[in-house]
Scaffold this motif. Structure first.
Motif, PDB file in Angstrom:
ATOM      1  N   THR A 105      77.824  13.008  22.005  1.00 56.17           N
ATOM      2  CA  THR A 105      78.183  12.835  20.614  1.00 56.17           C
ATOM      3  C   THR A 105      77.790  14.443  20.001  1.00 56.17           C
ATOM      4  O   THR A 105      76.590  14.816  20.330  1.00 56.17           O
ATOM      5  N   PRO A 106      78.298  14.821  18.853  1.00 49.11           N
ATOM      6  CA  PRO A 106      77.950  16.147  18.276  1.00 49.11           C
ATOM      7  C   PRO A 106      76.434  15.839  17.946  1.00 49.11           C
ATOM      8  O   PRO A 106      75.720  16.672  17.763  1.00 49.11           O
ATOM      9  N   ARG A 107      75.949  14.796  17.118  1.00 47.84           N
ATOM     10  CA  ARG A 107      74.734  14.289  16.787  1.00 47.84           C
ATOM     11  C   ARG A 107      73.623  14.734  17.960  1.00 47.84           C
ATOM     12  O   ARG A 107      72.701  15.462  17.874  1.00 47.84           O
ATOM     13  N   LEU A 108      73.759  14.081  19.173  1.00 43.76           N
ATOM     14  CA  LEU A 108      73.094  14.126  20.219  1.00 43.76           C
ATOM     15  C   LEU A 108      72.994  15.606  20.722  1.00 43.76           C
ATOM     16  O   LEU A 108      71.931  16.029  21.224  1.00 43.76           O
ATOM     17  N   HIS A 109      74.235  16.444  20.788  1.00 44.46           N
ATOM     18  CA  HIS A 109      74.063  17.710  21.145  1.00 44.46           C
ATOM     19  C   HIS A 109      73.241  18.460  20.015  1.00 44.46           C
ATOM     20  O   HIS A 109      72.181  19.298  20.591  1.00 44.46           O
ATOM     21  N   GLU A 110      73.392  18.288  18.879  1.00 44.29           N
ATOM     22  CA  GLU A 110      72.297  18.859  17.845  1.00 44.29           C
ATOM     23  C   GLU A 110      70.970  18.646  18.058  1.00 44.29           C
ATOM     24  O   GLU A 110      70.172  19.441  17.910  1.00 44.29           O
ATOM     25  N   GLN A 111      70.736  17.364  18.441  1.00 42.91           N
ATOM     26  CA  GLN A 111      69.305  16.997  18.664  1.00 42.91           C
ATOM     27  C   GLN A 111      68.795  17.470  19.834  1.00 42.91           C
ATOM     28  O   GLN A 111      67.919  17.940  20.161  1.00 42.91           O
ATOM     29  N   SER A 128      76.710  16.544  25.678  1.00 39.37           N
ATOM     30  CA  SER A 128      76.245  15.349  25.029  1.00 39.37           C
ATOM     31  C   SER A 128      77.233  14.455  24.596  1.00 39.37           C
ATOM     32  O   SER A 128      78.409  14.945  24.387  1.00 39.37           O
ATOM     33  N   THR A 174      69.897  25.995  17.652  1.00 45.32           N
ATOM     34  CA  THR A 174      70.620  25.441  16.345  1.00 45.32           C
ATOM     35  C   THR A 174      71.958  25.419  16.875  1.00 45.32           C
ATOM     36  O   THR A 174      72.381  26.416  17.794  1.00 45.32           O
ATOM     37  N   HIS A 196      67.988  21.199  19.158  1.00 51.06           N
ATOM     38  CA  HIS A 196      66.708  21.350  18.288  1.00 51.06           C
ATOM     39  C   HIS A 196      65.447  21.321  19.461  1.00 51.06           C
ATOM     40  O   HIS A 196      64.530  21.836  19.108  1.00 51.06           O
TER      41      HIS A 196
END
Length: 194
Positions: free
Chosen positions: A150-156, A148, A164, A159
């Motif tokens: 960004t890290p945020r998009l990777h975490e999304q 992804s 996780t 999920h």
């Protein structure tokens, strides 16, 4: 070097138990299926798992023969069971971290959620090996997990597929799609797209 847990039956079976519930998996498979010509004669499936993708391809391409490669003993057993009554399919034990065996040439090479377990250097060399094994006009289709932006998009994304950061597969070696598309173009693939 990351740990590759696919050698364990627990990891392989846990994936299969949730595979049909992965967000957008069937849409991705549908796109891949739509791109592989119906008149192909030989299909190579890299990281075949239980043979799901190759089996889907063969529904509309009954004249085709297939070679299914995987290294997970559990997945190999399940693929062998799936294709036990199909003499046109060979299931072969092979680790994608090693150079592809000499299997001849193919009209289509496909892969689904496997190549991202290879190191980036191996991804590049594997793409070159794939190109060398394609018949003129052949196609390579890769339904894949990529990095992804960004890290945020990777975490999304994790999920969305039921994982996780803590439960993410430690064998994942994710790389951005732009780099991989550039590699494919530089190797000689045409009509490269995502």
């Amino acid at each position: 070097m990351s740990t590759n847990e696919w050698i364990t039956s627990e990891h392989a079976l846990a994936y299969l138990a949730r595979a049909d519930r992965l967000a957008h998996r069937t849409e991705g498979e549908a796109v891949l299926l739509a791109h592989v010509p119906r008149n192909v004669r030989r299909i190579l499936d890299l990281g075949t798992g239980d043979g799901r993708l190759l089996a889907l391809l063969l529904i509309d391409r009954p004249q085709a023969s297939g070679v299914a490669l995987d290294f997970s003993p559990t997945m190999l057993q399940l693929a062998q069971e799936r294709f036990a009554d199909n003499p046109q399919v060979s299931v072969i034990a092979h680790n994608l971290n090693e150079a592809l065996p000499e299997l001849g040439r193919f009209d289509a090479v496909v892969s689904s959620f496997a190549i991202h377990h290879c190191s980036h250097e191996r991804k590049h060399s594997l793409y070159a090996e794939i190109f060398a094994r394609l018949e003129p006009g052949g196609i390579f289709c890769n339904l894949e997990h990529v990095a992804s932006s960004t890290p945020r998009l990777h975490e999304q994304f994790l999920h969305a597929i039921g994982y996780t950061l803590e439960t993410e597969d430690p064998s994942n070696q994710l790389l951005n799609v732009e780099t991989q598309l550039g590699w494919l173009r530089s190797l000689g693939f045409t009509d490269v797209d995502c």
